[in-house]
Design a protein around this motif. Structure first.
Motif, PDB file in Angstrom:
ATOM      1  N   LEU A  29       0.886  -0.973  -0.064  1.00 53.18           N
ATOM      2  CA  LEU A  29       0.063   0.059  -0.093  1.00 53.18           C
ATOM      3  C   LEU A  29       0.740   1.204   0.000  1.00 53.18           C
ATOM      4  N   PRO A  30       1.986   1.277   0.961  1.00 56.96           N
ATOM      5  CA  PRO A  30       2.764   2.426   0.798  1.00 56.96           C
ATOM      6  C   PRO A  30       3.465   2.599  -0.394  1.00 56.96           C
ATOM      7  N   HIS A  33       1.234   4.079  -3.028  1.00 58.99           N
ATOM      8  CA  HIS A  33       0.962   5.707  -2.709  1.00 58.99           C
ATOM      9  C   HIS A  33       2.050   6.332  -3.367  1.00 58.99           C
ATOM     10  N   VAL A  64      -4.973  -5.459  -5.228  1.00 57.14           N
ATOM     11  CA  VAL A  64      -5.045  -4.444  -4.168  1.00 57.14           C
ATOM     12  C   VAL A  64      -5.305  -3.168  -4.780  1.00 57.14           C
ATOM     13  N   PHE A  67      -8.877  -2.618  -5.055  1.00 54.74           N
ATOM     14  CA  PHE A  67      -9.880  -2.642  -4.021  1.00 54.74           C
ATOM     15  C   PHE A  67     -10.032  -1.262  -3.229  1.00 54.74           C
ATOM     16  N   TYR A  68      -8.649  -0.706  -3.315  1.00 54.18           N
ATOM     17  CA  TYR A  68      -8.946   0.571  -2.524  1.00 54.18           C
ATOM     18  C   TYR A  68      -9.085   1.937  -3.415  1.00 54.18           C
ATOM     19  N   SER A  69     -10.103   2.775  -2.702  1.00 59.85           N
ATOM     20  CA  SER A  69     -10.798   4.032  -3.562  1.00 59.85           C
ATOM     21  C   SER A  69      -9.610   5.028  -3.811  1.00 59.85           C
ATOM     22  N   MET A  70      -8.535   4.952  -3.055  1.00 57.26           N
ATOM     23  CA  MET A  70      -7.733   6.210  -3.308  1.00 57.26           C
ATOM     24  C   MET A  70      -6.800   6.105  -4.609  1.00 57.26           C
ATOM     25  N   TYR A  71      -6.685   4.723  -5.104  1.00 54.83           N
ATOM     26  CA  TYR A  71      -5.774   4.465  -6.151  1.00 54.83           C
ATOM     27  C   TYR A  71      -6.575   4.844  -7.536  1.00 54.83           C
ATOM     28  N   GLU A 124     -16.850   9.010  -0.392  1.00 52.47           N
ATOM     29  CA  GLU A 124     -17.617   8.660   0.653  1.00 52.47           C
ATOM     30  C   GLU A 124     -16.829   9.061   1.944  1.00 52.47           C
ATOM     31  N   CYS A 125     -17.698   9.351   3.080  1.00 54.57           N
ATOM     32  CA  CYS A 125     -17.393   9.976   4.249  1.00 54.57           C
ATOM     33  C   CYS A 125     -15.763   9.957   4.648  1.00 54.57           C
ATOM     34  N   LEU A 126     -15.046  11.125   4.641  1.00 57.22           N
ATOM     35  CA  LEU A 126     -13.738  11.427   4.928  1.00 57.22           C
ATOM     36  C   LEU A 126     -13.338  11.813   6.361  1.00 57.22           C
ATOM     37  N   GLN A 136     -11.492  16.571  -0.319  1.00 58.49           N
ATOM     38  CA  GLN A 136     -10.068  16.251  -0.406  1.00 58.49           C
ATOM     39  C   GLN A 136      -9.327  17.095  -1.458  1.00 58.49           C
ATOM     40  N   LYS A 139      -3.415  16.356  -0.734  1.00 56.02           N
ATOM     41  CA  LYS A 139      -2.955  15.707   0.644  1.00 56.02           C
ATOM     42  C   LYS A 139      -3.898  16.437   1.738  1.00 56.02           C
ATOM     43  N   PHE A 140      -4.318  17.590   1.353  1.00 54.09           N
ATOM     44  CA  PHE A 140      -5.133  18.375   2.319  1.00 54.09           C
ATOM     45  C   PHE A 140      -6.703  18.189   2.247  1.00 54.09           C
TER      46      PHE A 140
ATOM     47  N   ARG B 124      -6.136   5.913   8.395  1.00 58.10           N
ATOM     48  CA  ARG B 124      -6.887   5.846   6.946  1.00 58.10           C
ATOM     49  C   ARG B 124      -6.121   6.646   5.867  1.00 58.10           C
ATOM     50  N   ALA B 128      -3.725  11.934   5.340  1.00 56.10           N
ATOM     51  CA  ALA B 128      -2.538  12.197   4.899  1.00 56.10           C
ATOM     52  C   ALA B 128      -1.267  13.115   5.567  1.00 56.10           C
ATOM     53  N   TRP B 129      -1.946  14.279   5.660  1.00 59.93           N
ATOM     54  CA  TRP B 129      -1.249  15.309   6.347  1.00 59.93           C
ATOM     55  C   TRP B 129      -0.930  14.892   7.923  1.00 59.93           C
ATOM     56  N   ALA B 166      -5.651   3.186   2.375  1.00 59.01           N
ATOM     57  CA  ALA B 166      -5.702   3.707   1.000  1.00 59.01           C
ATOM     58  C   ALA B 166      -7.323   3.888   0.545  1.00 59.01           C
ATOM     59  N   GLY B 167      -8.229   4.109   1.748  1.00 59.04           N
ATOM     60  CA  GLY B 167      -9.599   4.389   1.178  1.00 59.04           C
ATOM     61  C   GLY B 167     -10.507   2.891   1.175  1.00 59.04           C
ATOM     62  N   ARG B 185      -6.015  -7.059   0.100  1.00 57.64           N
ATOM     63  CA  ARG B 185      -7.275  -6.467   0.077  1.00 57.64           C
ATOM     64  C   ARG B 185      -7.817  -6.671   1.518  1.00 57.64           C
TER      65      ARG B 185
END
Lengths: 162, 450
Positions: A29-30, A33, A64, A67-71, A124-126, A136, A139-140, B124, B128-129, B166-167, B185
């Protein structure tokens, strides 16, 4: 061709060292990112490269990454507006904010402006429910959104790009 | 007045940094524990304190610690759950962003008790910050001898690593979190074995919420017995509540679990009343997964007793007339809000977040989303309301992890208490597109004078 700089490769070695020996998959995961920061999005080529770095089968990376929504699995704009639409934000008017951004940038959620500058996503909820509505941006978080504030954010992005 | 243990110093300028935090009395619990207590004595204090897990389930933390297997020669781990993703919940973020050292301090003491030389914070990905803030705090603690080898000459070594998700909401479930930490996953594992026996990388692991671990600091400083004196019954100590929705003062508050719900909503010390002089319609008191309550049942129990902000009182009456304290995500809806629409946004959320492993949840959350969409957009039938009830009933209890229940409960409670509003969306489909149902019979008894 995608390739990390030596500095990033060293950073990846440091990340791998956090986990027990032989468990470098934990770094996935890292490292994804890092790859996204570096290359903008995760193409198959990028994912295969990450797999080779961590000595994984490519499928282990694909499953992977999907699966994760940030990618991001396809290219995105220079600035990605990820606007929260879950209950607590909805109660404070997130619908109007999303509509306003759609109108203003002339794109729907999931789309990117033709100049490649902005992508709009609903998410969805952050975890910013008390400071809603919010989005978002990189990064902020941008919180307590109003139409005026959205205008300002768009201007700031444009100024930054020039 | 609430007693503050975690946020007492929140307003001190520079409290984010080690020097200020230390000057204000920080890291005393590490000195006390490492210099004068055995690991078992630390665990015992946590047991005596009555501290219950602050992530939502409310399981006694000391008991969870005592389940940790300790086979010879096998490393153990503490993993802090900072995945905070339950809609309405933003308390851990506040703690980590403004007082990161209280978490680091709590981790060191807890790691000592559990025998974890490598502890992890799984946060989560969107925060990130805050990763930078935590990593800076870890570095400061290390520079000052509170982390690393042979801490304070005690012979105890400890490192803390921050891992970004990663969400994925599901990664707040502890076994999904461990899968994610291992680079997979976030599919929850079948239990047993529990993480206490086989957790991260197959090793004995304790997973605790951020607030739970931070609460270990005052427990060790003042003693578990002192901590247990705060609050009432099995709701000991203080609890962070993140309040949001249609209130005048959204934010994170620390309460001692003796104040009434009414006081919490209307007092200027807390939420400051409903915004724009509106009236209270409904509230989800413990994060989006717990049952929504209409104002009348929120402020008073079915027996007519005043409801208090604690575990027992909020669940008084079971799901028929009560709810849960859960994660402390307190979501307030005013008279202008539509229950159908609000429930629909939550159903969309759970549909999006289901990991897809169990059929009842994977398929059921799609149905909940679709049926509520139909009802909200004026195409629903009376049969859809019954079907909605049926679908949620068939998800509940039939999945590996609690996400299924979490998706089912909000829908069940909305129909249970607001069925007339759902029916109105069917009978007055056109009208429902242009105006909301309003307060109807569930108004609070508090007169608005503003």
């Amino acid at each position: 061709m995608v390739e990390f700089t030596q500095e990033k490769l060293d950073q990846i070695q440091q990340i791998i060292a956090r986990y027990p020996e032989g468990r470098q998959k934990s770094a996935l995961l890292p490292v994804l990112h890092l790859a996204q920061e570096e290359f903008g999005w995760l193409s198959v080529e990028t994912m295969d490269y990450v797999a080779s770095l961590l000595k994984l089968e490519p499928i282990e990376v694909y499953e992977v990454a999907t699966f994760y929504s940030m990618y991001h699995l396809k290219p995105v704009g220079k600035f990605v507006f990820e606007v929260c639409q879950t209950g607590p934000c909805m109660l404070r008017g997130s619908d109007e904010i999303i509509d306003y951004i759609r109108e203003k940038l002339n794109i729907n959620p999931g789309e990117t402006t033709p100049d490649g500058m902005f992508t709009l996503k609903t998410v969805e909820c952050l975890g910013a429910c008390g400071y809603a509505p919010m989005m978002q941006l990189g990064k902020f978080y941008k919180e307590h959104l109003t139409k005026e504030k959205v205008d300002r954010i768009i201007e700031e992005c444009r100024a930054k790009a020039n | 007045m609430g007693r503050k243990l975690l946020l007492e110093k929140a307003d001190v300028e520079g409290i984010r940094y080690f020097d200020t935090y230390r000057r204000e009395g920080g890291y005393r619990s590490v000195e006390k524990a490492l210099k004068s207590m055995t690991p078992d004595e630390v665990t015992e204090e946590v047991k005596v304190s009555g501290l219950r897990g602050r992530g939502g389930a409310g399981f006694p933390a000391g008991m969870k610690w005592s389940f940790l297997a300790k086979p010879e020669g096998v490393p153990r781990h503490l993993v802090v759950n900072a995945d905070e993703s339950e809609p309405g919940t933003f308390k851990d973020r506040y703690l980590m962003e403004f007082i990161p050292h209280i978490l680091i301090e709590g981790i060191i003491v807890s790691s000592y008790a559990l025998g974890s030389n490598r502890s992890y914070i799984y946060i989560r990905g969107e925060y990130a910050w805050i990763v930078d803030i935590l990593e800076q705090a870890i570095q400061e603690a290390k520079n000052n001898g509170f982390l690393g080898k042979n801490i304070l000459g005690s012979g105890f070594d400890c490192e803390i690593f921050v891992q970004r998700g990663a969400g994925a909401y599901i990664c707040g479930e502890e076994t999904a979190l461990l899968e994610s930490l291992e680079g997979k996953r976030g599919n929850p594992r079948i239990k047993p074995p529990f993480p206490a026996v086989k957790g991260a990388w197959g090793r004995p692991t304790v997973v605790n919420n951020v607030e739970t671990i931070a609460s270990v600091v005052p427990i060790i400083n003042d003693g578990g017995a002192e901590y247990a004196k705060i609050g009432v019954g099995r709701s000991t100590g203080t609890k962070l509540i993140s309040a949001c929705g249609n209130i005048n003062k959204p934010g994170v508050y620390e309460i001692d679990m003796t104040i009434s719900v009414e006081e919490f909503i209307y007092s200027d010390e807390w939420c400051g009343g409903i915004s724009n002089g509106k009236r209270l319609k409904a509230c989800i008191p413990g994060g989006s997964s717990v049952p929504i309550l209409p104002a009348n049942l929120l402020l008073k129990t079915a027996k007519g007793e005043q409801r208090i902000m604690n575990y027992e009182s909020l669940s008084d009456g079971g799901f028929a007339t009560g709810s849960m304290l859960g994660s402390g995500g307190f979501i307030v809806l005013d008279e202008d809000q539509c229950i159908v629409k609000h429930t629909y946004t939550l159903a969309k959320f759970y549909h999006h977040e289901s990991c897809g492993q169990c059929s009842p949840c994977r398929e059921g959350t799609i149905w909940l989303d679709k049926l509520l969409h139909k009802l909200e957009y004026g195409q629903g039938t009376m049969r859809d309301i019954d079907l909605l009830w049926d679908v949620q009933k068939n998800i509940e209890g039939n999945t590996i992890c609690p996400l299924g229940d979490a998706a089912a409960w909000p829908v069940a409670a909305a129909i249970r208490h607001f069925r007339d509003e759902f029916e109105w969306h069917v009978t007055n489909a056109q009208e429902a597109q242009t105006r909301n149902y309003g307060l109807a019979h569930y108004a609070d008894s508090i007169e608005v004078t503003a």
